[in-house]
Design a protein around this motif. Structure first.
Motif, PDB file in Angstrom:
ATOM      1  N   SER A 225       8.299 -45.583 -30.590  1.00 23.56           N
ATOM      2  CA  SER A 225       8.919 -44.961 -31.763  1.00 23.56           C
ATOM      3  C   SER A 225       9.138 -43.469 -31.547  1.00 23.56           C
ATOM      4  N   ASN A 226       8.206 -42.799 -30.868  1.00 20.91           N
ATOM      5  CA  ASN A 226       8.397 -41.381 -30.555  1.00 20.91           C
ATOM      6  C   ASN A 226       9.493 -41.183 -29.518  1.00 20.91           C
ATOM      7  N   ALA A 227       9.569 -42.090 -28.553  1.00 23.24           N
ATOM      8  CA  ALA A 227      10.656 -42.014 -27.571  1.00 23.24           C
ATOM      9  C   ALA A 227      12.009 -42.121 -28.265  1.00 23.24           C
ATOM     10  N   LEU A 228      12.110 -43.006 -29.248  1.00 23.15           N
ATOM     11  CA  LEU A 228      13.368 -43.152 -29.983  1.00 23.15           C
ATOM     12  C   LEU A 228      13.735 -41.872 -30.725  1.00 23.15           C
ATOM     13  N   ILE A 229      12.756 -41.181 -31.258  1.00 23.31           N
ATOM     14  CA  ILE A 229      13.024 -39.922 -31.947  1.00 23.31           C
ATOM     15  C   ILE A 229      13.635 -38.915 -30.990  1.00 23.31           C
ATOM     16  N   PHE A 230      13.057 -38.794 -29.807  1.00 26.26           N
ATOM     17  CA  PHE A 230      13.607 -37.875 -28.807  1.00 26.26           C
ATOM     18  C   PHE A 230      14.995 -38.307 -28.368  1.00 26.26           C
ATOM     19  N   LEU A 231      15.184 -39.606 -28.154  1.00 24.43           N
ATOM     20  CA  LEU A 231      16.488 -40.106 -27.728  1.00 24.43           C
ATOM     21  C   LEU A 231      17.550 -39.822 -28.787  1.00 24.43           C
ATOM     22  N   ASP A 232      17.256 -40.145 -30.027  1.00 23.60           N
ATOM     23  CA  ASP A 232      18.229 -39.931 -31.101  1.00 23.60           C
ATOM     24  C   ASP A 232      18.543 -38.447 -31.264  1.00 23.60           C
ATOM     25  N   ASN A 233      17.519 -37.610 -31.186  1.00 25.60           N
ATOM     26  CA  ASN A 233      17.737 -36.167 -31.329  1.00 25.60           C
ATOM     27  C   ASN A 233      18.587 -35.629 -30.182  1.00 25.60           C
ATOM     28  N   PHE A 234      18.306 -36.110 -28.964  1.00 24.47           N
ATOM     29  CA  PHE A 234      19.074 -35.655 -27.814  1.00 24.47           C
ATOM     30  C   PHE A 234      20.542 -36.024 -27.955  1.00 24.47           C
ATOM     31  N   ILE A 235      20.816 -37.269 -28.351  1.00 19.66           N
ATOM     32  CA  ILE A 235      22.201 -37.706 -28.494  1.00 19.66           C
ATOM     33  C   ILE A 235      22.903 -36.926 -29.594  1.00 19.66           C
ATOM     34  N   GLU A 236      22.204 -36.684 -30.675  1.00 21.51           N
ATOM     35  CA  GLU A 236      22.829 -36.002 -31.816  1.00 21.51           C
ATOM     36  C   GLU A 236      23.025 -34.507 -31.572  1.00 21.51           C
ATOM     37  N   VAL A 237      22.050 -33.863 -30.912  1.00 22.50           N
ATOM     38  CA  VAL A 237      22.060 -32.406 -30.829  1.00 22.50           C
ATOM     39  C   VAL A 237      22.543 -31.878 -29.487  1.00 22.50           C
ATOM     40  N   ASN A 238      22.103 -32.490 -28.392  1.00 22.87           N
ATOM     41  CA  ASN A 238      22.299 -31.875 -27.081  1.00 22.87           C
ATOM     42  C   ASN A 238      23.230 -32.603 -26.120  1.00 22.87           C
ATOM     43  N   LEU A 239      23.501 -33.879 -26.337  1.00 23.35           N
ATOM     44  CA  LEU A 239      24.291 -34.619 -25.358  1.00 23.35           C
ATOM     45  C   LEU A 239      25.679 -34.013 -25.166  1.00 23.35           C
ATOM     46  N   SER A 240      26.335 -33.630 -26.240  1.00 21.55           N
ATOM     47  CA  SER A 240      27.702 -33.109 -26.126  1.00 21.55           C
ATOM     48  C   SER A 240      27.756 -31.796 -25.344  1.00 21.55           C
ATOM     49  N   ARG A 241      26.607 -31.101 -25.239  1.00 27.32           N
ATOM     50  CA  ARG A 241      26.558 -29.825 -24.514  1.00 27.32           C
ATOM     51  C   ARG A 241      25.723 -29.927 -23.239  1.00 27.32           C
ATOM     52  N   TYR A 242      25.476 -31.141 -22.801  1.00 31.77           N
ATOM     53  CA  TYR A 242      24.520 -31.343 -21.712  1.00 31.77           C
ATOM     54  C   TYR A 242      24.952 -30.657 -20.428  1.00 31.77           C
ATOM     55  N   THR A 243      26.229 -30.733 -20.060  1.00 33.24           N
ATOM     56  CA  THR A 243      26.668 -30.131 -18.799  1.00 33.24           C
ATOM     57  C   THR A 243      26.494 -28.614 -18.811  1.00 33.24           C
ATOM     58  N   ASP A 244      26.624 -27.998 -19.976  1.00 31.13           N
ATOM     59  CA  ASP A 244      26.502 -26.545 -20.057  1.00 31.13           C
ATOM     60  C   ASP A 244      25.066 -26.083 -20.225  1.00 31.13           C
ATOM     61  N   ARG A 245      24.225 -26.929 -20.842  1.00 36.45           N
ATOM     62  CA  ARG A 245      22.904 -26.453 -21.245  1.00 36.45           C
ATOM     63  C   ARG A 245      21.730 -27.122 -20.544  1.00 36.45           C
ATOM     64  N   ARG A 246      21.985 -28.127 -19.695  1.00 39.20           N
ATOM     65  CA  ARG A 246      20.840 -28.873 -19.152  1.00 39.20           C
ATOM     66  C   ARG A 246      19.926 -27.998 -18.303  1.00 39.20           C
ATOM     67  N   TYR A 247      20.479 -26.960 -17.648  1.00 37.81           N
ATOM     68  CA  TYR A 247      19.649 -26.074 -16.836  1.00 37.81           C
ATOM     69  C   TYR A 247      19.301 -24.776 -17.546  1.00 37.81           C
ATOM     70  N   LYS A 248      19.706 -24.635 -18.793  1.00 40.14           N
ATOM     71  CA  LYS A 248      19.384 -23.423 -19.537  1.00 40.14           C
ATOM     72  C   LYS A 248      17.931 -23.508 -20.000  1.00 40.14           C
ATOM     73  N   VAL A 249      17.044 -22.932 -19.223  1.00 40.84           N
ATOM     74  CA  VAL A 249      15.617 -23.149 -19.437  1.00 40.84           C
ATOM     75  C   VAL A 249      15.147 -22.587 -20.770  1.00 40.84           C
ATOM     76  N   GLU A 250      15.908 -21.657 -21.352  1.00 43.59           N
ATOM     77  CA  GLU A 250      15.499 -21.081 -22.624  1.00 43.59           C
ATOM     78  C   GLU A 250      15.903 -21.939 -23.812  1.00 43.59           C
ATOM     79  N   ASN A 251      16.724 -22.983 -23.578  1.00 40.93           N
ATOM     80  CA  ASN A 251      17.268 -23.761 -24.692  1.00 40.93           C
ATOM     81  C   ASN A 251      16.594 -25.110 -24.914  1.00 40.93           C
ATOM     82  N   GLN A 252      15.845 -25.618 -23.939  1.00 44.37           N
ATOM     83  CA  GLN A 252      15.181 -26.920 -24.071  1.00 44.37           C
ATOM     84  C   GLN A 252      16.175 -28.014 -24.485  1.00 44.37           C
ATOM     85  N   ALA A 253      17.257 -28.130 -23.720  1.00 41.25           N
ATOM     86  CA  ALA A 253      18.325 -29.080 -24.060  1.00 41.25           C
ATOM     87  C   ALA A 253      18.146 -30.442 -23.402  1.00 41.25           C
ATOM     88  N   ALA A 254      17.097 -30.624 -22.622  1.00 38.04           N
ATOM     89  CA  ALA A 254      16.876 -31.908 -21.953  1.00 38.04           C
ATOM     90  C   ALA A 254      16.418 -32.960 -22.961  1.00 38.04           C
TER      91      ALA A 254
END
Length: 458
Positions: A225-254
């Motif tokens: 259930s906690n894994a699903l929370i992270f998965l849903d949050n990632f898809i909703e918040v960070n997936l669309s910006r993943y190529t730009d932000r995945r290595y931005k260590v200050e943003n925690q976009a993973a």
């Protein structure tokens, strides 16, 4: 189209024995795939039990002697197992968690089973456990691939040199395996009194394990259930910006899913399918799936085909050769293991990484690479640096001690990489500089965020 647990390409019989015609249940020995949802091995056990008109029993072998595991790892795993136990109980399936060597636990639990179904592990001891059970069981043992999307031997028949050689092989097969598991039939409710349900909450007190490394709660709690929370949050918040932000260590976009994938608490296939159907740019989805599938399964390929995956000798010959050529280069400063583990170097960024790793069991992916490269620079020999990096990695990271860890530490020393411009100490191994961090990232912001995350850990 859906996948089925009985897909012959995911399934292999580990011994030549026949099913037990007098067996009273089908046993699923759960070890690697610690989940109910998206579990091909559990689904196959249910299919077989339905065919035989028998109930299913699930057993888990809990060993405090698991290599390099400590309380941080056990606490996270037990949180997930408690959730599995509850879900299975709602399905009418008995789960029994027994202390002891996992193959011994499975053998004892399977003495009156019609057959034993197990999931798959890739490390040396995990493979040894399954071989041991298969050799000693009087009845059929069937192994089901459920943690790799493409079964490891189908993806390649050898240790691949790099992602560029592995990628076309696995991509050709992906369409055949990127299918959700069919709903299947519900299991028969068990009335067996041979096994008692285990009170998972009481297991913690009985475990004789190293408790010097604290759990990462509440920053990271285990379970599907906690894994699903992270998965849903990632898809909703960070997936669309993943190529730009995945290595931005200050943003925690993973996605933060690696600990859950490590313990099998969520299926890589489920994550991949969720990302694939998400409303996001195709290039960002492709970038994430490259990491989740190609890179992750290249790591599985590494530990499966390289018998020295956890040793310096397992590095490519060119890497060992160039490091040997520079073994006598002057190293200033040199830090011993205790200084490194205490995060007391002259590099404030490295110290922040080490502090975050010790407290939270995580670290941004780009900084993991920098962290390892500096250990290579600061220890007396490359062999000692490899051993230190792997020890600290496995001790503190929640996703330590798995194929990604061995491949990731290996990459620091040249694995799955190519020769670069020669320089002192590193030879032709890729170099990473502190100035590069400052040029690419807001490192002050990273340190502030790391300190806040550390403060949240109880």
């Amino acid at each position: 189209m859906t996948d089925t647990a009985a897909d012959a390409r995911r399934t292999r019989q580990l011994n030549d024995a026949s099913p037990n015609p007098k067996g009273g249940y089908v046993l699923y020995w759960m070890q690697q795939s610690q989940r109910v949802h998206g579990n091909h091995a559990l689904d196959l056990a249910i299919e077989q039990a339905d065919t035989l008109r028998l109930p299913v029993v699930v057993v888990f072998g809990l060993t405090s002697a698991y290599p390099e595991a400590n309380w941080r790892h056990f606490a996270f795993m037990l949180q997930g197992l408690a959730e599995v136990d509850q879900e299975l109980a709602r399905m009418g399936v008995v789960m029994h968690i027994a202390a002891g060597s996992p193959p011994d636990v499975a053998l004892a639990a399977g003495r009156d089973a019609a057959l034993i179904v197990c999931d798959r592990g890739y490390l040396r001891h995990q493979r040894g456990w399954r071989a041991d059970l298969a050799a000693r069981s009087a009845y059929r043992v069937v192994e089901v691939e459920s943690d790799a999307i493409v079964p490891v031997e189908l993806a390649s028949d050898k240790a691949d040199f790099a992602a560029r050689t592995f990628r076309p092989k696995i991509n050709r097969l992906l369409p055949q395996f990127m299918k959700p598991i069919g709903p299947g039939k519900p299991p028969r409710k068990s009335s067996l009194d041979l096994f008692d349900r285990t009170d998972v909450s009481r297991l913690a007190d009985r475990l004789d394990v190293d408790r010097s490394v604290r759990p990462a709660t509440p920053l990271l709690d285990g379970g599907y259930s906690n894994a699903l929370i992270f998965l849903d949050n990632f898809i909703e918040v960070n997936l669309s910006r993943y190529t730009d932000r995945r290595y931005k260590v200050e943003n925690q976009a993973a996605s933060q899913l690696s600990p859950y994938l490590h313990f099998g608490q969520i299926s890589a296939l489920q994550v991949a399918l969720s990302v694939q159907k998400a409303d996001a740019p195709e290039e960002t989805k492709a970038a994430f799936l490259e990491e989740l599938i190609v890179r992750r399964e290249l790591a599985i390929n590494h530990v499966w085909f390289n018998p020295h995956y956890d040793a310096y000798e397992g590095l490519p010959a060119w890497a060992r050769r160039t490091l040997a050529d520079h073994a006598s280069d002057a190293r200033r400063p040199i830090y011993d293991d205790e200084t490194l583990e205490a995060a007391q170097t002259q590099d404030p960024y490295w110290n922040a990484c080490m502090q975050e790793m010790r407290a939270t069991g995580t670290m941004p992916g780009y900084l993991r690479m920098y962290w390892g490269k500096k250990i290579l620079q600061w220890q007396p020999t490359p062999q000692q640096a490899f051993a230190t990096a792997l020890r600290l990695n496995n001790k503190y990271f929640l996703d330590g001690r798995d194929p990604n860890s061995y491949a990731g530490v290996g990459w620091v020393f040249g694995l799955h990489d190519r020769p670069w411009q020669e320089r002192p100490i590193y030879g032709q191994i890729r170099y990473m500089a502190r100035s590069g961090l400052e040029r690419k990232f807001d490192m002050g912001r990273y340190i502030d965020g790391a300190m806040r995350r550390i403060a949240k850990v109880s």
